[in-house]
Design an enzyme around this catalytic site. Structure first.
Site, PDB file in Angstrom:
ATOM      1  N   VAL A 527      -2.489  69.030 222.043  1.00  0.00           N
ATOM      2  CA  VAL A 527      -1.222  69.312 221.167  1.00  0.00           C
ATOM      3  C   VAL A 527      -0.605  67.858 220.644  1.00  0.00           C
ATOM      4  O   VAL A 527      -0.225  67.689 219.555  1.00  0.00           O
ATOM      5  CB  VAL A 527      -0.511  70.468 221.775  1.00  0.00           C
ATOM      6  CG1 VAL A 527       0.824  70.092 221.063  1.00  0.00           C
ATOM      7  CG2 VAL A 527      -1.030  71.462 221.710  1.00  0.00           C
ATOM      8  N   MET A 529      -1.898  64.756 220.660  1.00  0.00           N
ATOM      9  CA  MET A 529      -2.792  63.694 219.760  1.00  0.00           C
ATOM     10  C   MET A 529      -2.747  64.682 218.351  1.00  0.00           C
ATOM     11  O   MET A 529      -3.038  63.787 217.355  1.00  0.00           O
ATOM     12  CB  MET A 529      -4.114  63.934 220.339  1.00  0.00           C
ATOM     13  CG  MET A 529      -4.468  62.901 221.494  1.00  0.00           C
ATOM     14  SD  MET A 529      -6.094  62.882 221.921  1.00  0.00           S
ATOM     15  CE  MET A 529      -6.892  64.288 221.879  1.00  0.00           C
ATOM     16  N   TRP A 530      -2.727  65.901 218.300  1.00  0.00           N
ATOM     17  CA  TRP A 530      -2.906  66.557 217.015  1.00  0.00           C
ATOM     18  C   TRP A 530      -1.724  66.238 216.183  1.00  0.00           C
ATOM     19  O   TRP A 530      -1.578  65.971 214.980  1.00  0.00           O
ATOM     20  CB  TRP A 530      -3.004  68.014 217.092  1.00  0.00           C
ATOM     21  CG  TRP A 530      -2.948  68.671 215.800  1.00  0.00           C
ATOM     22  CD1 TRP A 530      -4.181  68.947 214.861  1.00  0.00           C
ATOM     23  CD2 TRP A 530      -1.713  69.602 215.320  1.00  0.00           C
ATOM     24  NE1 TRP A 530      -3.750  69.544 213.980  1.00  0.00           N
ATOM     25  CE2 TRP A 530      -2.415  70.135 214.021  1.00  0.00           C
ATOM     26  CE3 TRP A 530      -0.423  69.666 215.609  1.00  0.00           C
ATOM     27  CZ2 TRP A 530      -1.629  70.779 213.252  1.00  0.00           C
ATOM     28  CZ3 TRP A 530       0.136  70.590 214.927  1.00  0.00           C
ATOM     29  CH2 TRP A 530      -0.284  71.182 213.715  1.00  0.00           C
ATOM     30  N   HIS A 531      -0.440  66.168 216.769  1.00  0.00           N
ATOM     31  CA  HIS A 531       0.779  65.963 216.055  1.00  0.00           C
ATOM     32  C   HIS A 531       0.930  64.516 215.700  1.00  0.00           C
ATOM     33  O   HIS A 531       1.086  64.319 214.315  1.00  0.00           O
ATOM     34  CB  HIS A 531       1.881  66.189 217.109  1.00  0.00           C
ATOM     35  CG  HIS A 531       2.365  67.636 217.055  1.00  0.00           C
ATOM     36  ND1 HIS A 531       2.035  68.406 218.252  1.00  0.00           N
ATOM     37  CD2 HIS A 531       3.397  68.282 216.560  1.00  0.00           C
ATOM     38  CE1 HIS A 531       2.546  69.578 218.135  1.00  0.00           C
ATOM     39  NE2 HIS A 531       3.513  69.552 216.869  1.00  0.00           N
ATOM     40  N   ASP A 532       0.123  63.630 216.391  1.00  0.00           N
ATOM     41  CA  ASP A 532       0.181  61.926 215.914  1.00  0.00           C
ATOM     42  C   ASP A 532      -0.268  61.240 217.086  1.00  0.00           C
ATOM     43  O   ASP A 532       0.188  61.665 218.241  1.00  0.00           O
ATOM     44  CB  ASP A 532       1.810  61.622 215.326  1.00  0.00           C
ATOM     45  CG  ASP A 532       1.690  60.575 214.621  1.00  0.00           C
ATOM     46  OD1 ASP A 532       0.453  59.923 214.115  1.00  0.00           O
ATOM     47  OD2 ASP A 532       2.729  60.277 214.043  1.00  0.00           O
TER      48      ASP A 532
END
Length: 647
Positions: A527, A529-532
């Site tokens: 989560v 890593m996916w955001h930024d």
């Protein structure tokens, strides 16, 4: 309908998302449940089996709104809430000593005499483009209507030709299945065409980059050996997240220099400007040149398609719908998500329509591939025009709320100006952090609800992303389930459950509990890593995973069943634990999405660095306890009406 009744309908759970009124295994209905009317039925009548008692969940306690305790809680609300707004409004005034630091970040507003804090680039991008988004939405819906009319006329002409043919009467052209297949083909055809044009308008010459990524992912799912598909899917899509970040969208100028290093020679460019073809292509980047910023949502759809297709290959025998004797036109949400589609549905054409579906392309909510195809065949029973209209009105109210907030409360500009935190009182520091989180909540809620509204008007019903207000959360688990809800459900389906989840044979015993915590840590790491790809977001993900542990331990130490005869004492114990949960959740979210680690240190030091700050912290915890008790009672009121949410 009176004004109060309309307000009740407007802010009901049913208006937000019809799924919330039923279990995931229950087929939806076009009829509004209208359960708000149950509030008018006395509780003792409902408990004795009176009208509407079938909607009352077991275990609901009698209403306490008029009890002496809740009268006290009401007085606390009357005193605290205005003070909270006044505190942060005062530090936003020109008379504040720190005003000169953040004033350059403000711009003229449309409310007379007020500047507007439009300094958040993420929300500013959405806010400035709201009029154009409404135009695009209207154009999309009108073109859909025109295309459907044209397609129906062509389809009727084709059927007439078939009927005149010698064997034309042999095919059941009017059957339910045939109509569903025609609807699927009709909608997918339009979606592919409009989405390609929409993609080009958004990203210009960068659109082929998106299509190449989509094609590679599709090839992974359909051309690799089945056993390699899961690992290859994860490696490719996580790699794309990193590559997009590090490559900054792969500018054509960089590609040109890699292919022809000599093309950067200034003398050659002066003699032949066309040598720098990469820069020419980069100059036509569409409305959103930095396509990679918004591609994270598309990555979730790529993974969804690959795994839904991979799991469909394990299906044996006949159709699950026929085996279970289900109505394909009125499936429950669980069935729409879990039941595999037909083999021909996993074509590149339907894959393209799904991954680039215009209303949900930019920000979601997230809809699984199986659910998308099912809704393309049959209009969801949950879509009701009255409900959609109320949902649209609710979106406009949220938009107006945000506008008022950024015209009177300049928390984002203050945070960006990096003020000397020590000049603020503990109350001011806490309110700056609190309203910063509210700004984050609203700036994400508004795009999600706009695009979901667009999708509802187009005949597709994705899950609602935000179930509760930010200030109506006391549980880490509940907050995660109700915040970015469609993403949470995606995480559970494609990461948490495949890893083993939190139950079943693989998680029994001490090592099983360790495995469950590990699964949670892996999920939140993805989560983050996916955001930024930033350290502070990784810290946020790990903090959320860590803060789940106290709630888990407390649940084991104080099981609800053992406190059935001491409900009031149990409510107090839960309230104390919930206050700690709220403080931890606020800290984690401030680190991840607002002020970062250094900013949080400044806020905490300013609050606990003096006796007055510690005194304030005690008063704040007591006030939070009042808020938690109101949250508990709101959920009990929902339970009395048969609504049981897990958030």
């Amino acid at each position: 309908m009176s004004l109060l009744q309309y307000a009740g309908r407007l802010f009901s759970v049913d208006t937000l998302d019809a799924r919330l009124m039923t279990f995931s295994k229950t087929p939806p209905s076009r009829i509004d449940p209208g359960r708000t009317s149950l509030d008018k039925i006395p509780y003792n009548v409902l408990r004795k089996g009176g009208a509407g008692s079938e909607d009352i969940a077991k275990g609901a306690s009698p209403p306490q709104w008029r009890s002496p305790e809740f009268m006290y809680h009401g007085l606390v609300f009357l005193a605290a809430v205005p003070l909270m707004f006044k505190t942060v409004y005062d530090v936003s005034k020109p008379s504040d000593p720190e005003y000169h630091k953040f004033a350059p970040l403000l711009s003229p507003g449309w409310i007379p005499g007020r500047m507007v804090d439009n300094s958040d680039p993420q929300y500013s991008n959405f806010r400035d483009n709201v009029p154009y988004l409404f135009i695009v939405m209207t154009l999309h819906l009108l073109l859909r209507r025109l295309f459907d009319t044209w397609y129906s006329s062509v389809d009727q002409a084709s059927k007439s030709e078939l009927k005149r043919a010698p064997n034309g009467g042999s095919a059941p052209l009017g059957s339910e299945n045939t109509r569903a297949e025609r609807r699927l083909n009709q909608r997918v055809t339009f979606d592919v065409g409009f989405s390609i044009l929409f993609l080009i308008a958004l990203h210009g010459f960068s659109a082929p980059k998106v299509l190449v990524i989509l094609y590679i992912n599709y090839a992974i799912a359909t051309r690799l050996k089945k056993d390699y598909v899961p690992a290859a899917t994860w490696i490719f899509n996580i790699g794309i997240l990193f590559a997009n970040e590090l490559g900054k969208g792969y500018p054509y100028s960089d590609i040109a220099s890699a292919i022809s290093p000599w093309s950067h020679s200034r003398n050659l460019q002066e003699r032949d400007p066309t040598i720098n073809w990469g820069s020419v292509l980069d100059s036509y980047g569409g409305l959103i040149p930095r396509w990679e910023i918004l591609f994270n949502v598309t990555v979730l759809r790529l993974i969804s398609f690959n795994f839904d297709y991979y799991w469909s290959l394990s299906r044996t025998g006949g159709s699950p719908i026929e085996k279970k004797q289900l109505d394909p036109a009125n499936l429950s949400e669980r069935d729409r998500v879990d039941i595999p589609n037909k083999p021909q549905d996993y074509s590149f054409r339907t894959y393209l329509a799904y991954t680039l579906y215009s209303p949900l392309y930019l920000a979601g909510p997230i809809l699984t591939f199986n659910d998308y195809i099912s809704q393309q065949r049959y209009t969801p029973q949950s879509i009701d025009w009255n409900r959609t209209l109320l949902y649209g009105v609710r979106f406009l109210i949220c938009l107006l709320t945000m506008e008022v907030m950024i015209h009177f409360i300049y928390v984002i500009a203050i945070s960006k100006a990096q003020p000397a935190w020590e000049v603020y009182t503990p109350l001011q520091l806490s309110m700056l952090g609190y309203f910063s989180l509210h700004h984050i909540w609203l700036k994400l809620l508004l795009p999600w609800r706009f695009f979901r509204l667009w999708s509802l008007l187009d005949g597709i019903d994705p899950p609602e992303n935000v179930v509760r207000c930010m200030s109506d959360n006391y549980s880490v688990f509940g907050f995660w389930r109700g915040w970015h809800r469609s993403y949470n459900r995606w995480i559970v389906r494609y990461i948490y459950i495949p890893l083993g989840g939190s139950g079943g044979p693989s998680t029994r015993g001490k090592w099983g509990q360790v495995r469950a915590v590990f699964n949670l840590l892996v999920s939140f790491t993805f989560v983050a890593m996916w955001h930024d790809i930033q350290l502070r977001l990784l810290v946020w993900g790990w903090l959320i995973s860590l803060f789940v542990l106290p709630e888990t331990v407390a649940t084991l130490l104080f099981p609800k069943k053992k406190w059935e005869n001491r409900k009031e004492a149990y409510r107090v114990i839960c309230g104390v634990g919930a206050v700690g949960n709220i403080l931890m959740m606020m800290s984690a979210n401030l680190v991840g999405f607002a002020v970062g680690l250094d900013g949080l240190k400044g806020l905490v030091q300013g609050i606990v660095g003096s006796y007055s700050g510690l005194l304030f912290l005690g008063v704040a915890c007591a006030t939070l306890f009042t808020g938690v008790q109101v949250m508990f009672e709101i959920r009990e009121q929902e339970l009395r009406r048969g609504i049981k949410l897990k958030c």
